[in-house]
Scaffold this motif. Sequence first.
Motif: not given
Length: 737
Positions: A139-146
Amino acid sequence: MSRVFPGSRSILMASAAALVLSTPPAIAQRGPDAPLPPVTVQAPDQAARSAARPRPRRAGSGTRVVRASMRGVAAATSVAGGPATPQGASGPPSLTVPTTAQARQEIQRTPGAVALVPDTEFKNSPANTIKDALGWVPGVLIQTRWGPDGRVSIRGSGLSRAYGNRGINPYMDGIPINTADGLFDLFEIDPTAYRYIEVYKGANALRFGANSLGGAINFVMPTGRDSPEFEARVDGGSFRYLKSATSTGGAVGPFDWYMTMSAQREDGYREHSKTESERLNANFGYQFSPDAETRFYLNVGRWRSEIPGEVTKDAALTSPRAANPVWVQQDQQRNIDSVRVANKTTLRFGETTVDFGAFVLERHVMHPIYQWLDFHVHDYGGFARATDDRLIGGFRNRLVTGVNIQSGTIDINQYWNVGAAVKGPLAASYLWKSQNVSAYGENSLFVLPNVALVTGATFLHAVRDQQDRYFANGDQSGRRSYDPFSPKIGLLWDVDSTWQVFGNISRSAEVPTYDVTTFASPASTNINAQTATTYEIGTRGRRPDLTWDVALYRADIRNELQCLTSPATPGACTIRNADRTVHQGVEAGLGVAFLTSSFAQDDRFWFNVAYTYSDFRFDGDPTWGNNRLPAVPAHYLRAEVLYKHLSGFYAGPNVEWMPQAFFADNANTLTVDSYALLNFKLGYDRGTGWSGYIEGRNLLDKRYVSTAIAVETATAASALFNPGIGRAVYVGMRTRW
């Protein structure tokens, strides 16, 4: 429910599968290593005396904390053979900061989806980003940018954020770390500094008075009473990543202290993505008596970072290491200096415990993007919370009440970036003022010895005031207040000492943040608070060779805050209210042991999986109909097979899999492709002395998009995408005593 969506069949199938996986085996099993806290009616004064009595402890010995058998699951607990964190200091336990075991018992009183992640789950890794710490929580969505920056979303909170994060209340030791308007940065989060991390999804964060769709994340530091006297680590890896950290802690009589310092640098996978940071985190406690303790906190941080910028989908997949040339020409950066000082005091009066404290935060942000942003943040506030646990008419009753006050100013000047991060003429100047006062209460009445009826509510009064000091484009001053009221009702049933069933219905509300111009026009002045009604059911539990945590939810949202980027001003976004939207999904975690005693007595293989299903849609929108909301995958899965030996050795592969494409725009015209990443790790950790690991990520060097910013309608030429990191290898060593 008002409407049946095309994804309803999928969510029902996913829910059924998750519930089948979570059903305990019918055969009898031996008692669990650490059972769930039984819901029993115990005389509160007896409980208080028991808690106040110091536990005997042999000098120099460490309390053996066994590694969680399943990653990212609230009910996950210890199985023999995993690494441990020593509890290094003697004396009575801290009153202001619960131990990991105490915090786990407390969090499992919540009638909804929660998680507690001990440091044994993330310190044997590069421990660079919040994804290293919470990437296995369903349920915790972590989408990296940089670099360490990324989007953090729980149940679709802050879903379309182009930068920064919103919709989650972050805390450090129960004290807010977001700015007063609700925005927060990730750079202050140092995973090497924490004993454990608590995740409260949605209205389950009511214990802090939090009232957002995403809930709350609480980062908890060790104290001198549960930390080793000395610890040091060094990590290194691909793209010239290097991090070092040291800590020390101890206790002398009523006084204890803990301090950790870290420094890291990284050239970055992409061009123009170098980052450097230094952090100091410390706390100092004094115990006046077994029933009174105060603790002071100091957090100091420095961050310097280049920003590579978003690119087109084709560029992200064909030249993933290249930066956006406009970002390079403007030398876009994000540089932050911050200091935070806080205090928390805990007093115990028989059946009642009172926590109160105050904090102040000073932050200077130097942020050349398409404009040169220079602003100072000054936040301050206080909190008080009382917990009363007693018998009323023969029934156990637990009442939590509290009040939070958080105010602050952001003094911001915006200049034109005339190239290479050079300040040009003044473009805008504002003084933003935020005021937030919230009162909350939550009551648990044990109608049966193992069944609690939980009711609660929170009221928030929030003011957003903007004073325009630059009138070349007209006076954009404005002021608006919000007064949302959010009730909650839930049920928690301890089926037996090893598993629970829960359900709740709750409301939430979120006030717009100041990172966009809220009063630039009548349209933006009329931005409303986002509100939601969420329905949730689930179960969690653990057996010796089985752990599970499953939650199903549906949130009916009004005025969802969408942060939509305009092609004319890349890097900036405009807040708009969507009319009606629905967020519904499944959050499922499972851990199963198999092939026990394969190579040695009591060794075992573990199959761990964390699965998130997200069906987020417009609800009969006049423009977008029932289109899917952008920027979030429908399915996201992490799974591993991990061998564990009693000696402390562990090894195994894991995968990160997004099996279905998702959209980057409201119109559902441009997709982010599916991907699967193969990783492998091995290491050694006995809990004391030295430990080490080596970890390979994206070993097949898959090219993929890690995150996309949202727009109304995208084309192939839209620069919306951040490439995922390619093949990388990290190694690290740690010693403690």
